[in-house]
Design an enzyme around this catalytic site. Structure first.
Site, PDB file in Angstrom:
ATOM      1  N   TYR A   4      -9.500 -30.392  14.100  1.00 11.17           N
ATOM      2  CA  TYR A   4      -9.241 -30.889  12.747  1.00 11.17           C
ATOM      3  C   TYR A   4     -10.468 -30.701  11.849  1.00 11.17           C
ATOM      4  O   TYR A   4     -11.492 -31.362  12.024  1.00 11.17           O
ATOM      5  CB  TYR A   4      -8.836 -32.369  12.759  1.00 11.17           C
ATOM      6  CG  TYR A   4      -7.589 -32.652  13.567  1.00 11.17           C
ATOM      7  CD1 TYR A   4      -6.568 -31.715  13.666  1.00 11.17           C
ATOM      8  CD2 TYR A   4      -7.405 -33.864  14.212  1.00 11.17           C
ATOM      9  CE1 TYR A   4      -5.418 -31.962  14.402  1.00 11.17           C
ATOM     10  CE2 TYR A   4      -6.258 -34.128  14.950  1.00 11.17           C
ATOM     11  CZ  TYR A   4      -5.276 -33.164  15.046  1.00 11.17           C
ATOM     12  OH  TYR A   4      -4.144 -33.420  15.774  1.00 11.17           O
ATOM     13  N   HIS A   7      -4.716 -29.837  23.748  1.00 10.80           N
ATOM     14  CA  HIS A   7      -4.187 -29.773  22.376  1.00 10.80           C
ATOM     15  C   HIS A   7      -3.292 -28.549  22.146  1.00 10.80           C
ATOM     16  O   HIS A   7      -3.752 -27.424  22.187  1.00 10.80           O
ATOM     17  CB  HIS A   7      -5.380 -29.731  21.401  1.00 10.80           C
ATOM     18  CG  HIS A   7      -5.008 -29.998  19.977  1.00 10.80           C
ATOM     19  ND1 HIS A   7      -5.951 -30.139  18.985  1.00 10.80           N
ATOM     20  CD2 HIS A   7      -3.811 -30.169  19.364  1.00 10.80           C
ATOM     21  CE1 HIS A   7      -5.354 -30.374  17.834  1.00 10.80           C
ATOM     22  NE2 HIS A   7      -4.055 -30.385  18.034  1.00 10.80           N
TER      23      HIS A   7
HETATM   24  P1  NAD Z   1       1.930 -37.321   8.898  1.00 14.83           P
HETATM   25  O1  NAD Z   1       3.382 -37.113   9.032  1.00 14.83           O
HETATM   26  O2  NAD Z   1       1.353 -38.576   9.383  1.00 14.83           O
HETATM   27  O3  NAD Z   1       1.592 -37.082   7.352  1.00 14.83           O
HETATM   28  C1  NAD Z   1       0.301 -37.170   6.875  1.00 14.83           C
HETATM   29  C2  NAD Z   1       0.323 -36.955   5.361  1.00 14.83           C
HETATM   30  O4  NAD Z   1       0.981 -38.058   4.755  1.00 14.83           O
HETATM   31  C3  NAD Z   1      -1.074 -36.919   4.778  1.00 14.83           C
HETATM   32  O5  NAD Z   1      -1.054 -36.079   3.629  1.00 14.83           O
HETATM   33  C4  NAD Z   1      -1.290 -38.357   4.364  1.00 14.83           C
HETATM   34  O6  NAD Z   1      -2.271 -38.459   3.385  1.00 14.83           O
HETATM   35  C5  NAD Z   1       0.083 -38.724   3.866  1.00 14.83           C
HETATM   36  N1  NAD Z   1       0.378 -40.166   3.890  1.00 14.83           N
HETATM   37  C6  NAD Z   1       0.050 -41.079   4.842  1.00 14.83           C
HETATM   38  N2  NAD Z   1       0.486 -42.303   4.498  1.00 14.83           N
HETATM   39  C7  NAD Z   1       1.125 -42.166   3.307  1.00 14.83           C
HETATM   40  C8  NAD Z   1       1.786 -43.073   2.447  1.00 14.83           C
HETATM   41  N3  NAD Z   1       1.898 -44.367   2.739  1.00 14.83           N
HETATM   42  N4  NAD Z   1       2.322 -42.575   1.316  1.00 14.83           N
HETATM   43  C9  NAD Z   1       2.239 -41.270   0.995  1.00 14.83           C
HETATM   44  N5  NAD Z   1       1.606 -40.356   1.769  1.00 14.83           N
HETATM   45  C10 NAD Z   1       1.061 -40.805   2.914  1.00 14.83           C
HETATM   46  O7  NAD Z   1       1.229 -36.068   9.602  1.00 14.83           O
HETATM   47  P2  NAD Z   1      -0.113 -35.825  10.390  1.00 14.83           P
HETATM   48  O8  NAD Z   1      -1.308 -36.374   9.700  1.00 14.83           O
HETATM   49  O9  NAD Z   1      -0.092 -34.398  10.733  1.00 14.83           O
HETATM   50  O10 NAD Z   1       0.110 -36.602  11.762  1.00 14.83           O
HETATM   51  C11 NAD Z   1      -0.519 -37.806  12.078  1.00 14.83           C
HETATM   52  C12 NAD Z   1      -1.610 -37.655  13.100  1.00 14.83           C
HETATM   53  O11 NAD Z   1      -1.039 -37.339  14.367  1.00 14.83           O
HETATM   54  C13 NAD Z   1      -2.637 -36.553  12.845  1.00 14.83           C
HETATM   55  O12 NAD Z   1      -3.636 -36.996  11.967  1.00 14.83           O
HETATM   56  C14 NAD Z   1      -3.130 -36.291  14.236  1.00 14.83           C
HETATM   57  O13 NAD Z   1      -4.072 -37.293  14.595  1.00 14.83           O
HETATM   58  C15 NAD Z   1      -1.879 -36.456  15.071  1.00 14.83           C
HETATM   59  N6  NAD Z   1      -1.173 -35.173  15.314  1.00 14.83           N
HETATM   60  C16 NAD Z   1      -1.426 -34.499  16.462  1.00 14.83           C
HETATM   61  C17 NAD Z   1      -0.817 -33.275  16.716  1.00 14.83           C
HETATM   62  C18 NAD Z   1      -1.108 -32.554  17.991  1.00 14.83           C
HETATM   63  O14 NAD Z   1      -1.809 -33.071  18.833  1.00 14.83           O
HETATM   64  N7  NAD Z   1      -0.595 -31.366  18.194  1.00 14.83           N
HETATM   65  C19 NAD Z   1       0.047 -32.723  15.774  1.00 14.83           C
HETATM   66  C20 NAD Z   1       0.316 -33.428  14.624  1.00 14.83           C
HETATM   67  C21 NAD Z   1      -0.303 -34.663  14.400  1.00 14.83           C
END
Ligand code: NAD
Length: 324
Positions: free
Chosen positions: A64, A129
């Site tokens: 990230y 990952h």
């Molecule tokens: P998400 O679906 O959580 O969306 C994140 C987006 O939504 C960001 O732009 C954030 O600013 C916004 N957001 C958050 N809260 C909000 C709110 N209340 N209102 C409006 N917008 C809002 O997607 P993500 O960040 O990709 O997934 C969450 C976490 O999961 C990642 O940060 C990561 O730690 C993990 N993840 C891991 C993998 C993997 O291991 N392959 C893949 C995807 C995500």
């Protein structure tokens, strides 16, 4: 206020690990500027608020922001003086800015690099990952055994695997010794538009594997601001989600709240990881969880949104390499 909220944000058991995770987990990918720039002050304030409101689970990766997320998260946790045993920290290995490498040598080096950036002595969960980009047989025969050796050194407590296609999890879990993979992290498969993880939950339970579900907002699709430029969804899926977000907005409602509450309802999922980059988002997301518990969800709005998204239900996108 902080204290009363803290007492209420639900904690859930993660498989057989004994860890109890806040049902809303802090996805730290935004701290790597993945969804737009985040200043150090904003990052610190966001992590502080998350802790105040009872979030105890933080997930990051060296991938990230090309290590930026790990460094910033580590700085925040250190500056806030968080007692180590009060938080659960997860990071990953095998995926880097310059590509994938799931070799025993690389992942063994990776943990030391991550611990240095996180300024920690150990991580609670260490995950391979996005394994669909590597050879799954290498994950089974080389990577997981290497991580088990790391467990013995005390640098990691539990082992996980992550990725998008759901069949990677059964492939690996059917082939490793029982108990050698503690956790899976699935993303974009337990949200209003895609519920395909649901069918896998009984299998995961039978294996004693804890479940973390990430991206309840479908990496920005289910937000008013919409997804980032790099989002891999088809234009059909993007426009359906946009229509759903607009529908909520016209009714004075917030699609992100609805989406997060939808994902939180299933208690077989230990934690729903949401990416957060502002105090406002932390407060909204914890507020959504508390509202779900105390009042319930807006079922009428959910039905309307489900109808709008019905034509794209369970539509996903390709990820990874063809396995031989
Ligand atoms: P998400 O679906 O959580 O969306 C994140 C987006 O939504 C960001 O732009 C954030 O600013 C916004 N957001 C958050 N809260 C909000 C709110 N209340 N209102 C409006 N917008 C809002 O997607 P993500 O960040 O990709 O997934 C969450 C976490 O999961 C990642 O940060 C990561 O730690 C993990 N993840 C891991 C993998 C993997 O291991 N392959 C893949 C995807 C995500």
């Amino acid at each position: 206020i902080a204290r009363s909220l803290m007492a209420k944000l639900e904690r859930r058991e993660l498989g057989n690990t004994g860890l109890k995770l806040s049902c809303v987990g802090f996805g730290a990918s935004p701290l790597g500027n993945v969804f737009g720039p985040v200043s150090r002050d904003e990052a610190l304030a966001t992590v502080r608020r998350a802790l105040e409101l009872g979030i105890n689970f933080f997930d990051t990766s060296p991938y990230y922001g090309g290590t930026v997320s790990e460094t910033v998260l580590g700085d925040c946790l250190r500056d806030l003086g968080v007692p180590r045993d009060e938080i659960v920290v997860s990071t990953k290995c095998g995926r880097y800015k310059d590509g994938f490498d799931f070799s025993a040598e690389r992942v063994t080096k990776s943990i030391d690099e991550s611990l240095q950036r996180l300024k920690l002595d150990y991580v609670d969960i260490f995950q391979c990952h996005d394994i669909e980009f590597g050879s799954l047989d290498q994950i089974v025969n080389e990577t997981i055994p290497a991580l088990q050796k790391l467990k013995e050194t005390g640098k990691i407590r539990f082992i996980g695997i992550t990725g998008l296609p759901l069949d990677i999890f059964t492939y690996v879990l059917d082939r490793v010794p029982p108990g050698s993979v503690d956790v899976i992290l699935s993303y974009c498969h337990y949200s209003i538009n895609d519920l395909t993880l649901l069918d896998l939950l009984p299998y995961l339970k039978s294996k004693g594997v804890g479940v973390i579900s990430a991206s309840p907002l479908a990496m920005g699709l289910l937000t008013e601001n919409g997804p980032p430029e790099w989002h891999p969804a088809s234009s059909e899926l993007k426009s359906a989600c946009k229509a759903a977000a607009n529908h909520c907005k016209e009714k004075g409602k917030n699609i992100s709240k609805l989406a997060l509450q939808y994902s939180l309802k299933n208690k077989e999922v230990a934690s729903v990881l949401v990416g957060m980059n502002s105090v406002k988002q932390v407060e909204e997301n914890v507020g959504a969880a508390l509202e779900l518990l105390n009042i319930g969800q807006d079922d009428d709005l959910l039905e309307e949104v489900e109808t709008i998204l019905a034509p794209v239900k369970n539509q996903t996108w390709p990820s990874g390499i063809q396995q031989s």
